[in-house]
Design a protein around this motif. Structure first.
Motif, PDB file in Angstrom:
ATOM      1  N   ALA A   1       1.277  -1.225   0.242  1.00 30.72           N
ATOM      2  CA  ALA A   1       0.182   0.592  -0.057  1.00 30.72           C
ATOM      3  C   ALA A   1       0.713   1.177   0.226  1.00 30.72           C
ATOM      4  O   ALA A   1       0.821   2.266  -0.652  1.00 30.72           O
ATOM      5  CB  ALA A   1      -1.122   0.509   0.821  1.00 30.72           C
ATOM      6  N   GLU A   2       2.086   1.004   0.380  1.00 35.03           N
ATOM      7  CA  GLU A   2       3.011   2.510   0.407  1.00 35.03           C
ATOM      8  C   GLU A   2       3.822   2.259  -0.707  1.00 35.03           C
ATOM      9  O   GLU A   2       4.841   2.895  -0.918  1.00 35.03           O
ATOM     10  CB  GLU A   2       3.657   1.892   1.497  1.00 35.03           C
ATOM     11  CG  GLU A   2       3.152   2.376   2.836  1.00 35.03           C
ATOM     12  CD  GLU A   2       2.918   3.796   3.596  1.00 35.03           C
ATOM     13  OE1 GLU A   2       3.733   4.903   2.973  1.00 35.03           O
ATOM     14  OE2 GLU A   2       2.303   4.241   4.275  1.00 35.03           O
ATOM     15  N   GLN A   3       3.082   1.737  -2.146  1.00 32.83           N
ATOM     16  CA  GLN A   3       4.362   1.475  -3.153  1.00 32.83           C
ATOM     17  C   GLN A   3       5.504   1.108  -3.280  1.00 32.83           C
ATOM     18  O   GLN A   3       6.028   1.552  -3.853  1.00 32.83           O
ATOM     19  CB  GLN A   3       4.080   2.960  -3.765  1.00 32.83           C
ATOM     20  CG  GLN A   3       2.915   3.456  -3.787  1.00 32.83           C
ATOM     21  CD  GLN A   3       1.345   2.839  -3.974  1.00 32.83           C
ATOM     22  OE1 GLN A   3       2.223   2.469  -5.958  1.00 32.83           O
ATOM     23  NE2 GLN A   3       0.618   2.289  -3.972  1.00 32.83           N
TER      24      GLN A   3
ATOM     25  N   VAL B   1      12.063 -10.518   7.556  1.00 31.12           N
ATOM     26  CA  VAL B   1      11.651  -9.688   6.243  1.00 31.12           C
ATOM     27  C   VAL B   1      13.631  -9.739   6.101  1.00 31.12           C
ATOM     28  O   VAL B   1      14.722  -9.605   6.697  1.00 31.12           O
ATOM     29  CB  VAL B   1      11.233  -8.832   7.111  1.00 31.12           C
ATOM     30  CG1 VAL B   1      11.395  -7.392   5.538  1.00 31.12           C
ATOM     31  CG2 VAL B   1       9.682  -8.840   7.628  1.00 31.12           C
ATOM     32  N   MET B   2      13.556  -9.886   4.565  1.00 31.10           N
ATOM     33  CA  MET B   2      14.841  -9.503   4.139  1.00 31.10           C
ATOM     34  C   MET B   2      14.591  -7.667   3.187  1.00 31.10           C
ATOM     35  O   MET B   2      13.948  -8.200   2.445  1.00 31.10           O
ATOM     36  CB  MET B   2      15.813 -10.890   3.499  1.00 31.10           C
ATOM     37  CG  MET B   2      16.067 -11.462   4.307  1.00 31.10           C
ATOM     38  SD  MET B   2      16.880 -12.930   3.222  1.00 31.10           S
ATOM     39  CE  MET B   2      17.459 -12.749   2.220  1.00 31.10           C
ATOM     40  N   VAL B   3      16.018  -6.977   3.631  1.00 33.60           N
ATOM     41  CA  VAL B   3      16.577  -5.920   2.614  1.00 33.60           C
ATOM     42  C   VAL B   3      17.011  -6.616   1.700  1.00 33.60           C
ATOM     43  O   VAL B   3      18.303  -6.450   2.297  1.00 33.60           O
ATOM     44  CB  VAL B   3      16.174  -4.487   2.569  1.00 33.60           C
ATOM     45  CG1 VAL B   3      16.214  -3.269   1.839  1.00 33.60           C
ATOM     46  CG2 VAL B   3      14.388  -4.719   3.684  1.00 33.60           C
ATOM     47  N   LEU B   4      17.584  -6.624  -0.048  1.00 28.29           N
ATOM     48  CA  LEU B   4      18.653  -6.929  -0.161  1.00 28.29           C
ATOM     49  C   LEU B   4      18.959  -5.871  -1.438  1.00 28.29           C
ATOM     50  O   LEU B   4      17.865  -5.050  -2.439  1.00 28.29           O
ATOM     51  CB  LEU B   4      18.088  -8.328  -1.258  1.00 28.29           C
ATOM     52  CG  LEU B   4      17.740  -8.865  -0.742  1.00 28.29           C
ATOM     53  CD1 LEU B   4      17.414 -10.523  -2.055  1.00 28.29           C
ATOM     54  CD2 LEU B   4      18.950 -10.025   0.407  1.00 28.29           C
TER      55      LEU B   4
ATOM     56  N   LEU C   1       9.871  -7.491  13.861  1.00 28.59           N
ATOM     57  CA  LEU C   1      10.241  -6.949  12.723  1.00 28.59           C
ATOM     58  C   LEU C   1      10.074  -5.390  12.329  1.00 28.59           C
ATOM     59  O   LEU C   1       8.733  -4.654  13.261  1.00 28.59           O
ATOM     60  CB  LEU C   1       9.001  -7.954  12.264  1.00 28.59           C
ATOM     61  CG  LEU C   1       8.683  -9.212  12.130  1.00 28.59           C
ATOM     62  CD1 LEU C   1       7.533  -9.663  11.531  1.00 28.59           C
ATOM     63  CD2 LEU C   1       9.588  -9.548  10.696  1.00 28.59           C
ATOM     64  N   PRO C   2       9.714  -4.860  11.187  1.00 26.87           N
ATOM     65  CA  PRO C   2      10.431  -3.641  11.565  1.00 26.87           C
ATOM     66  C   PRO C   2       8.922  -3.083  10.986  1.00 26.87           C
ATOM     67  O   PRO C   2       7.706  -4.089  10.667  1.00 26.87           O
ATOM     68  CB  PRO C   2      10.713  -3.167  10.467  1.00 26.87           C
ATOM     69  CG  PRO C   2      10.642  -4.735   9.418  1.00 26.87           C
ATOM     70  CD  PRO C   2      11.223  -5.564   9.711  1.00 26.87           C
ATOM     71  N   SER C   3       7.914  -2.029  11.213  1.00 30.81           N
ATOM     72  CA  SER C   3       7.337  -1.019  10.598  1.00 30.81           C
ATOM     73  C   SER C   3       6.982  -1.203   9.275  1.00 30.81           C
ATOM     74  O   SER C   3       8.280  -1.227   8.411  1.00 30.81           O
ATOM     75  CB  SER C   3       7.128   0.373  11.099  1.00 30.81           C
ATOM     76  OG  SER C   3       8.056   0.988  10.633  1.00 30.81           O
ATOM     77  N   PRO C   4       6.074  -1.108   8.439  1.00 31.23           N
ATOM     78  CA  PRO C   4       6.047  -0.756   7.002  1.00 31.23           C
ATOM     79  C   PRO C   4       6.054   0.547   6.837  1.00 31.23           C
ATOM     80  O   PRO C   4       6.590   0.307   6.293  1.00 31.23           O
ATOM     81  CB  PRO C   4       4.289  -0.632   7.174  1.00 31.23           C
ATOM     82  CG  PRO C   4       2.952  -1.664   8.575  1.00 31.23           C
ATOM     83  CD  PRO C   4       4.260  -1.345   9.725  1.00 31.23           C
ATOM     84  N   ALA C   5       6.320   1.693   7.848  1.00 28.87           N
ATOM     85  CA  ALA C   5       6.507   2.477   7.384  1.00 28.87           C
ATOM     86  C   ALA C   5       8.253   2.358   6.189  1.00 28.87           C
ATOM     87  O   ALA C   5       9.218   2.948   5.781  1.00 28.87           O
ATOM     88  CB  ALA C   5       6.311   3.445   8.350  1.00 28.87           C
ATOM     89  N   GLU C   6       8.908   1.706   8.056  1.00 28.46           N
ATOM     90  CA  GLU C   6       9.819   1.645   7.551  1.00 28.46           C
ATOM     91  C   GLU C   6      10.868   0.187   6.614  1.00 28.46           C
ATOM     92  O   GLU C   6      11.638   0.999   5.397  1.00 28.46           O
ATOM     93  CB  GLU C   6      10.857   0.717   8.972  1.00 28.46           C
ATOM     94  CG  GLU C   6      11.939   0.594   8.885  1.00 28.46           C
ATOM     95  CD  GLU C   6      13.261  -0.068  10.039  1.00 28.46           C
ATOM     96  OE1 GLU C   6      13.988  -0.083  10.364  1.00 28.46           O
ATOM     97  OE2 GLU C   6      12.413  -0.337  11.528  1.00 28.46           O
ATOM     98  N   LEU C   7      10.335  -0.331   6.200  1.00 25.56           N
ATOM     99  CA  LEU C   7      10.138  -1.574   4.827  1.00 25.56           C
ATOM    100  C   LEU C   7       9.688  -0.370   3.223  1.00 25.56           C
ATOM    101  O   LEU C   7      10.350  -0.574   2.681  1.00 25.56           O
ATOM    102  CB  LEU C   7       9.052  -2.395   5.141  1.00 25.56           C
ATOM    103  CG  LEU C   7       9.849  -3.953   5.707  1.00 25.56           C
ATOM    104  CD1 LEU C   7       8.702  -4.642   5.709  1.00 25.56           C
ATOM    105  CD2 LEU C   7      11.150  -4.045   4.678  1.00 25.56           C
ATOM    106  N   ALA C   8       8.991   0.101   3.547  1.00 32.99           N
ATOM    107  CA  ALA C   8       8.509   1.067   2.170  1.00 32.99           C
ATOM    108  C   ALA C   8       9.664   1.914   1.972  1.00 32.99           C
ATOM    109  O   ALA C   8       9.899   2.426   1.466  1.00 32.99           O
ATOM    110  CB  ALA C   8       7.201   1.807   2.656  1.00 32.99           C
ATOM    111  N   TYR C   9      10.280   2.572   2.889  1.00 38.39           N
ATOM    112  CA  TYR C   9      11.684   3.468   3.093  1.00 38.39           C
ATOM    113  C   TYR C   9      12.662   2.991   2.671  1.00 38.39           C
ATOM    114  O   TYR C   9      12.728   3.418   1.147  1.00 38.39           O
ATOM    115  CB  TYR C   9      11.837   3.940   4.294  1.00 38.39           C
ATOM    116  CG  TYR C   9      13.206   5.146   4.196  1.00 38.39           C
ATOM    117  CD1 TYR C   9      12.880   6.409   3.837  1.00 38.39           C
ATOM    118  CD2 TYR C   9      14.375   4.307   4.807  1.00 38.39           C
ATOM    119  CE1 TYR C   9      14.289   6.437   3.181  1.00 38.39           C
ATOM    120  CE2 TYR C   9      15.683   4.604   4.030  1.00 38.39           C
ATOM    121  CZ  TYR C   9      15.870   6.291   4.096  1.00 38.39           C
ATOM    122  OH  TYR C   9      17.081   7.020   3.441  1.00 38.39           O
TER     123      TYR C   9
END
Length: 85
Positions: free
Chosen positions: A24-26, A54-57, A73-81
């Motif tokens: 939803a945060e695109q 959760v992994m950010v690559l 787990l991170p917040s959705p806003a942090e992941l969207a960033y």
């Protein structure tokens, strides 16, 4: 962003909800079942033990950030960033 989860657990519900909120945060996110061939390969490659994870690559496939377990787990806003970088 990759979210690794175990099917039919509370982690699946958490992972699904997190993925929906990040989308939803695109930001682009991929849900992967931990027991699938791809999930096993990812867990072994990146030494992922906790679920959900959760992994950010990076663009080259190197881990930028990894969170493991429901309590970390991170917040959705942090992941969207991260997903928009």
């Amino acid at each position: 962003i990759i979210i690794l989860f175990n099917r039919a657990t509370s982690g699946e519900r958490i992972a699904t909800r997190l993925a929906e909120r990040v989308k939803a945060e695109q930001a682009k996110v991929e849900l992967i079942e931990a027991d699938s061939a791809m999930g096993i390969q990812i867990a072994e490659t990146y030494d992922i033990m906790g679920r959900p994870a959760v992994m950010v690559l990076s663009g080259e496939g190197s881990p930028v950030q990894v969170w493991q377990g429901e309590d970390s787990l991170p917040s959705p806003a942090e992941l969207a960033y991260y997903g928009r970088q």
